[in-house]
Design an enzyme around this catalytic site. Structure first.
Site, short mmCIF file in Angstrom:
data_model
loop_
_atom_site.label_atom_id
_atom_site.label_comp_id
_atom_site.label_asym_id
_atom_site.label_seq_id
_atom_site.Cartn_x
_atom_site.Cartn_y
_atom_site.Cartn_z
N TYR A 1 6.02 3.76 -3.13
CA TYR A 1 5.45 2.90 -2.08
C TYR A 1 4.18 2.25 -2.61
O TYR A 1 3.27 2.94 -3.06
CB TYR A 1 5.15 3.70 -0.81
CG TYR A 1 4.61 2.82 0.30
CD1 TYR A 1 5.43 1.88 0.91
CD2 TYR A 1 3.28 2.89 0.71
CE1 TYR A 1 4.94 1.05 1.91
CE2 TYR A 1 2.78 2.07 1.70
CZ TYR A 1 3.62 1.15 2.30
OH TYR A 1 3.14 0.32 3.28
N ASP B 1 -0.97 2.76 -9.52
CA ASP B 1 -1.34 2.61 -8.13
C ASP B 1 -2.03 3.91 -7.71
O ASP B 1 -1.38 4.93 -7.46
CB ASP B 1 -0.08 2.35 -7.29
CG ASP B 1 -0.41 2.21 -5.80
OD1 ASP B 1 -1.54 2.53 -5.41
OD2 ASP B 1 0.50 1.79 -5.05
N LYS C 1 -8.10 2.89 0.42
CA LYS C 1 -8.33 4.08 1.24
C LYS C 1 -9.78 4.62 1.14
O LYS C 1 -10.65 4.12 1.79
CB LYS C 1 -7.34 5.18 0.85
CG LYS C 1 -5.89 4.68 0.81
CD LYS C 1 -5.11 5.02 2.03
CE LYS C 1 -3.63 4.74 1.82
NZ LYS C 1 -2.89 4.59 3.05
C1 LIG Z 1 0.33 4.33 -3.10
C2 LIG Z 1 0.05 3.28 -2.09
N1 LIG Z 1 -0.13 2.02 -2.50
C3 LIG Z 1 -0.42 1.04 -1.64
C4 LIG Z 1 -0.55 1.28 -0.31
C5 LIG Z 1 -0.86 0.17 0.64
O1 LIG Z 1 -2.15 0.29 1.12
P1 LIG Z 1 -2.55 -0.40 2.52
O2 LIG Z 1 -1.85 0.37 3.60
O3 LIG Z 1 -4.04 -0.29 2.56
O4 LIG Z 1 -2.07 -1.80 2.43
C6 LIG Z 1 -0.41 2.59 0.17
C7 LIG Z 1 -0.57 2.88 1.61
O5 LIG Z 1 -0.37 3.96 2.09
C8 LIG Z 1 -0.08 3.60 -0.74
O6 LIG Z 1 0.14 4.86 -0.32
#
Ligand SMILES: Cc1ncc(COP(=O)(O)O)c(C=O)c1O
Length: 445
Positions: free
Chosen positions: A155, A243, A270
């Protein structure tokens, strides 16, 4: 009788949350399904939270919950932390947004570059979604290639490339043509990555991977996996993009510091926003300098709220309050929570286990090794409605987690809150045992 156990759990939940149920009905009129964030929905309906304080949440009906979700990991210091609140309020009093560079951006960027080994320069945006989107754009511009290799079940947010899966039928609204630029490998499978690169590296800008996929169920990277990805990226001359939107919390320098692997680019979010909307991406200076606005060939990256002053102020306070010792403490609490849940499965005689890295804990419904999404999905399939009922049973006991069995630990949690969660987990499994025995006998030890 067996059916009544599930009915009892649901009935207890609905009896506790009538105001949330009524609010959902009102919400349905103006929000599709009463919802504006897919991930916070759960059946029969989610409780509306109205207040957060420290480790606790309060819902519309006045029920209190110990929060083990923390806005899906962003609230590493829990709710309304005084230092973060103070920083945000001081900035609020001075105005919120200026169409100019701001000092807070420099300060937070300096902190991030100091903490995260591979990040020499950084740019701010408003979400993890934007962070992965822009890291990908940087990689594409730098290499002149469009392809991205990512992992099944990973994700990376909600932009098209991040949300696309290998199943076009499931990807409603995502252009099919995009798929010609996406290559999928299972997590933890270096051979698959090598095979794809051997054939397609000429078309691939980079490998996008979450070092420990959190929404992907916290499979632990096999020994040498992340190092192997680094070596393959070097061998085939593609970029490695980590990521770390979630895994940044696992050490001062993110998971890359723990694994001792230097990606070319890192997406973050986050915890660096101190509770406010945030994203950032950074890495190798040569790649990041593509965003230098004075360059004629600069990559365009604007955004009304990029590096928002209140976010920067709270983000600085968040990192100031997150030294390695504090991270070590909550990571050890993660060990304790995971061990407690594992023991509870054993004691209840139900097949299940956790995977865990530091302060991130995920519940699974299968035994054996867990290496990737295929393993995880199989467990959930076989468990039918048990994960859903366990989630409600925990809510009924005042423990808040993600419906998919995701828990994480904030710095305002101590052993005593972890023990409470373990006790509730134990009780919930015992409550469910007769129902599991009747409906899922293969899950009884
Ligand atoms: C690993 C990862 N990347 C990207 C995102 C996307 O972040 P956002 O919800 O701030 O757009 C998330 C969100 O939970 C995530 O867990």
């Amino acid at each position: 009788m067996m059916k009544t156990i599930s009915q009892q759990i649901i009935a207890r939940y609905t009896a506790r949350t009538p105001k949330s149920q009524a609010m959902l009905e009102r919400a349905r009129r103006v929000l599709p399904g009463g919802n504006t964030r897919t991930g916070v929905h759960y059946a029969p309906y989610p409780a509306f939270m109205v207040q957060g304080s420290g480790a606790y949440l309060t819902d519309l009906d006045g029920n209190r919950y110990l929060d083990f979700l923390n806005n899906f990991t962003s609230l590493i210091h829990g709710h309304a932390h005084p230092a973060l609140q103070d920083a945000a309020q001081k900035q609020l009093a001075n105005g919120t947004a200026f169409a100019s560079p701001m000092v807070g951006q420099v300060e937070l960027a300096e902190m991030i570059c100091e903490r995260v080994p591979s990040v020499e320069q950084v740019r701010f945006c408003n979400s993890g979604t934007e962070a992965t989107m822009l890291a990908v754009r940087a990689a594409r511009a730098f290499t002149g290639r469009s392809g991205i290799l990512k992992m099944h079940g990973g994700y990376h947010g909600s932009h098209d490339l991040a949300a696309a899966t290998a199943d076009p039928e499931a990807d409603r609204g995502i252009p099919n043509g995009l798929r010609q630029n996406i290559f999928f490998a299972p997590f933890n499978d270096l051979n698959a990555v090598e095979n794809i690169l051997a054939e397609h590296a000429h078309a691939i800008a980079g490998i996008l991977v979450e070092p420990v996929p959190n929404a992907g169920g916290v499979p632990i990277p096999r020994e040498g996996y992340l190092q192997g990805l680094r070596a393959l990226a070097n061998q085939f001359n593609v970029l490695l993009i980590f990521d770390e939107v979630i895994t940044l919390r696992l050490s001062e320098g993110g998971y890359q510091k723990i694994a001792n692997v230097m990606p070319d680019l890192t997406a973050m979010g986050k915890i660096i926003g101190g509770g406010f909307a945030v994203g950032a991406f950074g890495g190798n200076r040569d790649i990041m300098l593509q965003f230098d606005p004075a360059r004629q060939d600069r990559i365009l990256h604007s955004g009304t709220f990029n590096g928002h002053s209140v976010t920067m102020a709270a983000g600085i306070a968040s990192l100031q309050n997150l030294p390695q010792a504090e991270i070590d403490r909550i990571n050890a609490l993660g060990d304790k929570l995971a061990a407690g849940f594992d023991d509870a499965f054993q004691e209840a005689g139900i097949v299940g286990q956790t995977t865990q890295v530091g302060s991130l804990v995920q519940v699974h419904w299968r035994g054996g090794e867990i290496y990737n999404m295929g393993d995880i999905a199989e467990g959930f399939r076989n468990a039918g409605d048990l994960p859903y009922l366990l989630h409600l049973a925990m809510l009924n006991r005042g423990i808040y987690s993600a419906a998919r069995g995701e828990y994480n630990i904030s710095t305002v949690v101590t052993e005593s809150e972890v023990n409470r969660a373990i006790t509730s987990f134990n009780e919930s499994l015992h409550e469910l045992k007769p129902y599991a025995a009747e409906n899922y006998p293969a899950l009884i030890l």
